[in-house]
Motif scaffolding. Structure first.
Motif, PDB file in Angstrom:
ATOM      1  N   UNK A  23       0.855  -1.193   0.000  1.00 17.58           N
ATOM      2  CA  UNK A  23       0.000   0.000   0.000  1.00 17.58           C
ATOM      3  C   UNK A  23       0.888   1.238   0.000  1.00 17.58           C
ATOM      4  N   UNK A  24       0.951   2.005  -1.099  1.00 20.83           N
ATOM      5  CA  UNK A  24       1.747   3.245  -1.090  1.00 20.83           C
ATOM      6  C   UNK A  24       1.118   4.263  -0.139  1.00 20.83           C
ATOM      7  N   UNK A  25       1.956   4.918   0.655  1.00 23.37           N
ATOM      8  CA  UNK A  25       1.471   5.973   1.533  1.00 23.37           C
ATOM      9  C   UNK A  25       1.656   7.338   0.869  1.00 23.37           C
ATOM     10  N   UNK A  26       0.880   8.329   1.339  1.00 21.49           N
ATOM     11  CA  UNK A  26       0.969   9.665   0.782  1.00 21.49           C
ATOM     12  C   UNK A  26       0.475   9.705  -0.651  1.00 21.49           C
ATOM     13  N   UNK A  27       1.201  10.405  -1.504  1.00 16.95           N
ATOM     14  CA  UNK A  27       0.875  10.551  -2.918  1.00 16.95           C
ATOM     15  C   UNK A  27       1.647   9.502  -3.712  1.00 16.95           C
ATOM     16  N   UNK A  28       1.046   8.319  -3.874  1.00 18.88           N
ATOM     17  CA  UNK A  28       1.657   7.218  -4.637  1.00 18.88           C
ATOM     18  C   UNK A  28       3.029   6.840  -4.093  1.00 18.88           C
TER      19      UNK A  28
END
Length: 371
Positions: free
Chosen positions: A180-185
């Motif tokens: 799961x990427x955190x923040x903006x991608x």
């Protein structure tokens, strides 16, 4: 630890003091940037980004989880587990041809939160990369310091192996969803400036089985774990004191990550939260605003640091209370990363009902954190 390993450890710690902490280190090559910045818009790519990123200053792989003992005297009782590997690029010239130049350091923390003891059983290690002492693969998660290892296999399972005089950890943690990427991608801001960012992704809800040993008593365990992988060159604002972070695996299969960066004046430099659906994808809609509200504090009898070990997270209409498995989950890691922090197993409650479990990390309470 034999004499060569003790010497290597002393050398690594000396190199960390000179390079990792930014003191009187050798200069970089003329025209060469010491550490590249994290920039927005660079997509995560797997399996490559499971591995190390040696050009960047700091990197870590955090595996934390709640396990239940399946046999032994304490059958049915919980235990918290933490296995963390750090990679640090020093300021030594990367073009130095000497194999003895300590350009990359590997450090590790391991801990078991054991309720019947009321304290952590923990240890730490540090070594320079190379010479068969320590390594971090750039191709996938494959980290080692002597016989401490954390690896990912082709079936997307993580394997942690920690052997210490007082305890041992043997865990296999299986992922059932993509990272799961955190923040903006995967571009995760940590402060008011764009450059204050990291590349960051999470692996919640890892189904975990294995065994632990505590001073000769061995028990089979199973439970749910969480893995975070993050790398950066500059994270904290100059006014920052530390951070509070939590990763929660919820009983309905979803998950929550939240953090705040605290300023020395008591304010908040940055905060972030993200709900993660049961299928492993970030929930639809905007990320919620989060407020960390300390509910109860505990003072360490060893360091005098006062930690808010019970927290409330206010996220819009929802309010989640975090209660520790027990209060004394402080780690003194001044012999490796040079920090003292609280890393504790916590239960999550909503409207008085337990809804999940996870970990709470509290840094900067024993003095402003320096990376």
């Amino acid at each position: 630890m034999n004499a060569p390993c003790r010497r290597a450890r002393r050398e690594a710690l000396a190199a960390l003091a000179l390079g990792g902490c930014g003191l009187r280190a050798p200069p970089a090559l003329a025209g060469e940037s010491v550490y590249p910045p994290i920039v927005r818009g660079v997509p995560l790519a797997f399996p490559r980004d499971h591995g190390a990123h040696p050009a960047f200053r700091t990197e870590w792989w955090y595996l934390t989880g709640w396990l239940q003992r399946l046999d032994g005297v304490h059958r049915g009782q919980p235990v918290g587990v933490q296995v963390t590997f750090f990679r640090s690029r020093t300021r030594h010239d990367s073009a130095n041809p000497s194999r003895f130049a300590p350009t990359q350091l590997l450090l590790a923390h391991a801990a078991l939160a054991v309720p019947e003891r009321g304290e952590l059983v923990h240890s730490q290690r540090a070594a320079r990369a190379g010479f068969g002492l320590a390594s971090a693969s750039e191709h996938d998660t494959a980290l080692s310091i002597d016989d401490w290892t954390l690896e990912r296999d082709a079936a997307d399972r993580y394997h942690a192996r920690i052997a210490d005089r007082r305890f041992a950890i043997e865990l296999d943690a299986e992922a059932h969803a993509p990272p799961v990427p955190q923040g903006d991608a995967g571009f995760s801001r940590k402060g008011p400036l764009e450059r204050q960012a990291s590349r960051y992704y999470s692996r919640p809800q890892l189904r975990t089985r294995g065994a632990i040993r505590i001073e000769g008593a061995r028990a089979a365990v199973e439970g749910v774990a969480w893995l975070d992988h993050e790398w950066s060159s500059e994270i904290l604002d100059a006014a920052a004191e530390g951070w509070d972070w939590t990763g929660l695996n919820l009983d309905d299969g979803s998950a929550l990550v939240a953090f705040r960066i605290r300023r020395r004046d008591g304010g908040v430099a940055w905060s972030y939260a993200r709900w993660i659906g049961a299928a492993g994808a970030a929930s639809a809609g905007a990320d919620p605003a989060v407020r960390f509200v300390p509910m109860r504090s505990w003072t360490s009898p060893r360091t005098g640091a006062r930690y808010p070990v019970a927290m409330r997270l206010d996220l819009g209409a929802r309010s989640i209370a975090l209660e520790p498995l027990f209060d004394d989950q402080e780690l003194d890691t001044r012999a490796s990363t040079g920090t003292i922090y609280w890393e504790g197993a916590v239960r999550a409650f909503e409207a008085g009902r337990e809804i999940g479990r996870g970990y709470l990390e509290l840094t900067g309470y024993a003095g402003a954190l320096r990376l």
